[in-house]
Scaffold this motif. Structure first.
Motif, PDB file in Angstrom:
ATOM      1  N   SER A  34      19.338   1.637 -73.735  1.00 14.67           N
ATOM      2  CA  SER A  34      19.429   2.514 -72.787  1.00 14.67           C
ATOM      3  C   SER A  34      19.956   1.970 -71.229  1.00 14.67           C
ATOM      4  O   SER A  34      19.632   0.861 -70.929  1.00 14.67           O
ATOM      5  CB  SER A  34      18.171   3.177 -72.638  1.00 14.67           C
ATOM      6  N   SER A  35      20.513   2.718 -70.445  1.00 21.00           N
ATOM      7  CA  SER A  35      20.997   2.243 -69.055  1.00 21.00           C
ATOM      8  C   SER A  35      20.404   3.370 -68.132  1.00 21.00           C
ATOM      9  O   SER A  35      20.682   4.437 -68.481  1.00 21.00           O
ATOM     10  CB  SER A  35      22.239   1.819 -69.130  1.00 21.00           C
ATOM     11  N   LEU A  48      23.694   5.656 -67.545  1.00 27.95           N
ATOM     12  CA  LEU A  48      23.866   6.689 -68.588  1.00 27.95           C
ATOM     13  C   LEU A  48      23.054   7.821 -68.765  1.00 27.95           C
ATOM     14  O   LEU A  48      23.468   8.961 -68.520  1.00 27.95           O
ATOM     15  CB  LEU A  48      24.051   5.834 -69.859  1.00 27.95           C
ATOM     16  N   LEU A  70      26.863   6.378 -76.479  1.00 28.76           N
ATOM     17  CA  LEU A  70      26.687   4.705 -76.667  1.00 28.76           C
ATOM     18  C   LEU A  70      27.850   3.952 -76.427  1.00 28.76           C
ATOM     19  O   LEU A  70      28.222   3.182 -75.895  1.00 28.76           O
ATOM     20  CB  LEU A  70      26.141   4.292 -77.787  1.00 28.76           C
ATOM     21  N   SER A  79      26.810   2.979 -70.840  1.00 19.29           N
ATOM     22  CA  SER A  79      25.995   2.475 -71.648  1.00 19.29           C
ATOM     23  C   SER A  79      25.586   1.165 -71.404  1.00 19.29           C
ATOM     24  O   SER A  79      26.562   0.303 -70.796  1.00 19.29           O
ATOM     25  CB  SER A  79      26.116   3.005 -73.102  1.00 19.29           C
ATOM     26  N   ARG A 135      30.787  -1.273 -78.137  1.00 19.34           N
ATOM     27  CA  ARG A 135      31.648  -0.145 -77.823  1.00 19.34           C
ATOM     28  C   ARG A 135      32.894  -0.132 -78.707  1.00 19.34           C
ATOM     29  O   ARG A 135      33.579   1.201 -78.978  1.00 19.34           O
ATOM     30  CB  ARG A 135      31.817   0.062 -76.287  1.00 19.34           C
TER      31      ARG A 135
END
Length: 346
Positions: free
Chosen positions: A24-25, A28, A242, A247, A254
């Motif tokens: 998680s960020s 995002l 994601l 992200s 990615r």
């Protein structure tokens, strides 16, 4: 039941960001919330102070509702003094060597306590508390509701959805076997709960009276339209978000999501000790060949040490991915959100 998920959660569109444990960020989560959906932030392994800091960082960049996600203990978790890691350490030795890291000494605990995390969540006061791996205790649901926090549970079977509704949650995520990351089953072993989204969602909708959120295999407008045709009140999307630059996934991760074919993912316990869906890489293959996987969360702690040291190496990190990852078309969260909105009922 479809229900009005927007009114329930205070959002404009019934699109929820999947919570990523470790990926998680703030950027995002805030982006999805600012677009009008519900941004989610996964708190796996977070201490109370780190949870409070995360909530502060989120509020600094968005004034919209967001969810904080916790893993509930299943009761099968091992403590550092309860596990022999000799075989598991030997299995991952080549991976530590590749990462240029050493196996760290055992910690006092593999994970912070749920009570520590909950105290921080109450201080953080998110709009939503979402949980995986079980039914939150009655006192947790009651305290959340007392504070005006909605509670979302996650089910991988009809029986789990019914148990969650009986436990007082406000909505249920029906997580199909196509979904990325950990299978969050809690009533039966994960291997016995691999129900696909297309089969799971309508049966959960028929079985409960709270809004149902479809997860697994939703990556574009077509998946959204299908979920609503099945009776869902909203969708939860993971892999498509994601893949975006907002992200916390490594560039190699990615890129793997963008290139993934429908058959490129597999279910494995290699990286954490619990069953999860991702793209097999050197780390997964090395551990599976060795045949030595420590129980959760010891295995997750062990692999986490080399994963952190090799954070940008696609051969050594966890490449969590859903079966529809290859349908992702954009590296921008707002563009992904706009695509998903086009599938909503008019």
């Amino acid at each position: 039941m479809t229900g009005d998920l927007q009114s329930l959660l205070g959002i404009d569109a019934p699109i929820i960001l999947g919570p990523f444990g470790g990926l998680s960020s703030v950027a995002l989560t805030a982006s999805v919330s600012d677009c009008g959906g519900l941004g989610s932030f996964g708190l796996y392994g977070y201490s109370g102070d780190r949870i409070r800091d995360t909530a502060t960082a989120l509020r600094a960049v968005t004034g919209r509702p967001f969810a904080l996600n916790l893993w509930l203990p299943l009761g099968d978790e091992v403590a550092p003094d309860e596990v022999d890691l000799t075989a598991a350490r030997a299995a991952v030795a080549p991976l530590f060597e590749a990462a240029g890291a050493a196996v760290p000494p055992l910690p006092a605990a593999f994970l912070p306590s749920l009570s520590e995390q909950l105290d921080a969540v109450w201080d953080a006061a998110p709009a939503v508390l979402s949980v995986v791996f079980g039914v939150p205790a009655p006192e947790i649901v009651a305290e959340a509701h007392r504070r005006g926090i909605r509670v979302i549970g996650t089910a991988s079977s009809v029986a789990e959805a019914v148990a969650l509704e009986e436990g007082g949650v406000d909505a249920v995520v029906a997580s199909g076997a196509e979904a990325a990351g950990h299978r969050v089953s809690f009533l039966r072993p994960a291997e016995e709960s691999l129900v696909g989204t297309f089969a799971l969602v309508p049966q959960v909708v028929d079985a409960v009276d709270v809004p149902v959120i479809a997860a697994g295999g939703v990556a574009d407008r077509r998946g959204v339209a299908a979920a609503f045709a099945l009776g869902a009140a909203g969708v939860q999307v993971g892999s498509a978000f994601l893949r975006t630059r907002q992200s916390a996934a490594a560039e190699a991760h990615r890129a793997a999501l963008a290139a993934a074919a429908d058959t490129d993912t597999a279910l494995t316990r290699a990286m954490s000790g619990r069953l999860a869906r991702g793209i097999p890489n050197r780390a997964v293959r090395t551990i599976e060949r060795a045949g030595a996987v420590a129980p959760f969360p010891a295995q997750n702690w062990l692999t986490g040490a080399f994963r952190s040291a090799a954070a940008q190496d696609g051969d050594l990190v966890s490449l969590w991915a859903g079966q529809a990852a290859g349908l992702s078309r954009s590296d921008d969260a707002a563009a992904v959100f706009a695509e998903l909105v086009r599938g909503l009922p008019r």
